[in-house]
Design a protein around this motif. Sequence first.
Motif, short mmCIF file in Angstrom:
data_model
loop_
_atom_site.label_atom_id
_atom_site.label_comp_id
_atom_site.label_asym_id
_atom_site.label_seq_id
_atom_site.Cartn_x
_atom_site.Cartn_y
_atom_site.Cartn_z
N LEU A 190 -6.92 36.36 -31.93
CA LEU A 190 -6.75 37.81 -31.01
C LEU A 190 -6.87 38.90 -31.84
O LEU A 190 -6.27 39.27 -32.73
CB LEU A 190 -5.11 37.68 -30.60
N GLU A 248 -6.98 47.97 -27.28
CA GLU A 248 -5.91 46.68 -26.89
C GLU A 248 -4.47 47.39 -26.82
O GLU A 248 -3.71 46.89 -25.97
CB GLU A 248 -5.88 45.57 -27.91
N LYS A 259 -3.54 45.16 -23.25
CA LYS A 259 -4.35 43.94 -22.70
C LYS A 259 -5.28 43.35 -24.10
O LYS A 259 -5.81 44.43 -24.68
CB LYS A 259 -5.40 44.06 -21.68
N ALA A 260 -5.21 42.18 -24.13
CA ALA A 260 -6.15 41.76 -25.21
C ALA A 260 -6.93 40.33 -24.86
O ALA A 260 -6.26 39.86 -23.79
CB ALA A 260 -5.41 41.66 -26.56
N ASN A 261 -7.86 39.60 -25.74
CA ASN A 261 -8.33 38.49 -25.12
C ASN A 261 -8.09 37.60 -26.41
O ASN A 261 -8.15 37.81 -27.62
CB ASN A 261 -9.86 38.66 -25.28
N LYS A 290 -8.91 34.26 -27.88
CA LYS A 290 -10.16 33.34 -27.92
C LYS A 290 -9.90 31.92 -28.43
O LYS A 290 -9.29 31.83 -29.32
CB LYS A 290 -10.90 34.03 -28.84
N GLU A 322 -14.23 30.34 -25.06
CA GLU A 322 -13.59 30.98 -23.87
C GLU A 322 -12.50 32.09 -24.50
O GLU A 322 -11.77 31.84 -25.29
CB GLU A 322 -12.65 29.69 -23.02
N GLN A 323 -12.62 33.07 -23.73
CA GLN A 323 -11.55 34.26 -23.66
C GLN A 323 -10.58 34.23 -22.69
O GLN A 323 -11.09 34.24 -21.34
CB GLN A 323 -12.30 35.41 -23.79
N ILE A 324 -9.27 34.38 -22.89
CA ILE A 324 -8.28 34.59 -21.93
C ILE A 324 -7.72 35.85 -21.93
O ILE A 324 -6.94 36.21 -23.09
CB ILE A 324 -7.34 33.51 -21.91
N GLU A 325 -7.90 36.65 -20.77
CA GLU A 325 -7.02 37.99 -20.83
C GLU A 325 -5.75 37.77 -20.79
O GLU A 325 -5.07 37.05 -19.83
CB GLU A 325 -7.72 39.01 -19.79
N SER A 340 -1.39 40.14 -20.98
CA SER A 340 -1.16 41.23 -21.22
C SER A 340 -0.09 41.23 -22.48
O SER A 340 0.68 40.20 -22.69
CB SER A 340 -0.24 41.69 -19.97
#
Length: 438
Positions: A383, A389, A394-396, A398, A404-407, A409
Amino acid sequence: MAEINKAPRGTCDVLGSDSKKWQYVEKTMLDTAALYGFKEVRVPVFEHTEVFVRSVGDTTDVVQKEMYTFLDKGERSITLRPEFTAGVVRSMIEHGCVQDTLPVKACYIGACYRYEKPQAGRLREFHQFGVECLGAKAPAADCEVISLAHRLLNTLGIKKLSLEINSIGCPECRKEYHKALKEYFSKNSEKLCNTCLDRMERNPMRILDCKSPVCSEIAKDAPVMLNFLCDECKEHFEGVKAHLNAAGIEYTVNPKIVRGLDYYTKTVFEFVSGDIGAQATVCGGGRYDGLVSQMGGPELASLGFGMGIERLLMVMEAQNAPIPEDKPCDVYIAPMGNDAAIYATKLCSNLRDEGFIALMDTSERGLKAQMRYANKIGAKFTLVLGDSELESKKANLKNMDTGEQIEISLPDGLVRAVYEQNIKVATENLLEQVNKEN
Ligand code: ATP
Ligand code: MG
């Protein structure tokens, strides 16, 4: 002058990459002992010297040559434990356990100290796992203790260790045997080493355990105790074999095993490996029916074994026995800047509260270096936390495997997402396995 950047001869450091093996092996030891009702005891690393001299025996190599003995500031003679049985028996008597529910079943793990010539499988500080069972005279007890060691070795994936058993009788039948040994050795007395000459008078059986090549050569054709057993000892030995057969444990009778400590009676045994060179005995044990009373306790038929952990690990290495993988880092957080670092500390704390392994930068490295590090430690997720961010909350997250990236909160979305992703990965793995099997 002693060197300060070198460990003393015959000692080893266990570093991070190896300590997981130790943890795994030690946990398996305690878990296996628990299956047989043995509870861990912890006794001091040092005892009054007399505890070992009296129990191990003053004609043994251990007492005559190998003990770390010193006077403390109160002029008491103290010895670093060369083995555990003496201290455990001392402790069980001192705390009245031997007056309580019998049998007393204790197991232990810890360091032992012997002043020996260091070589492969022979150290000055080494570690033993072992068990002691006090107040159990039946052959079933011998089998139980042997079976515990056997099961442990199997659980650790060790193969090709042979179990050798023998009976060295009781003080009664040993009288005749000692006579026969004295007669035999007196014919070769001019060749025996000085220690063995002294042993011939006081305890001729010890000569059978002498490491000098000349003495061992002479000892080769010495009479064996099995031919001198009294009826009771014979019957006991037959009983032990019957129980081992019932438990499906293979063994060979080796009439040459005498063990290096004086307290043994009746059954003695060793687990021996063909994979680790000359120091091949991984585990040794047996009965010591006279020891508890000799140490001031009641008459209690008892037995146990000691297993050298370094030798055990050598066998595991030689045989490529599986060691569970280290758990990888679940999430690595890469903060950029001071505010992000403080926020990362909070997020790591949240993750660890849930039992996830969470790491973050603590070296103030740049983002690239941080990601290289995350890769190196095999982090499952990363992260990145920067100003944007922190602002947008909000951050991704990984996935380092798939990219794959998941957003998510912040802050609450992180723990939830890690849970969800773990479940997802576990489900996919399971499906893959099921598909493979079909
Ligand atoms: P050896 O014949 O190899 O000297 P021992 O009869 O002295 O062994 P025990 O006193 O029965 O050994 O100790 C039980 C186990 O502890 C041994 O089988 C071995 O695995 C381990 N052990 C004993 N001494 C050492 C040592 N100096 N270094 C490493 N392990 C040891
Ligand atoms: Mg030894």
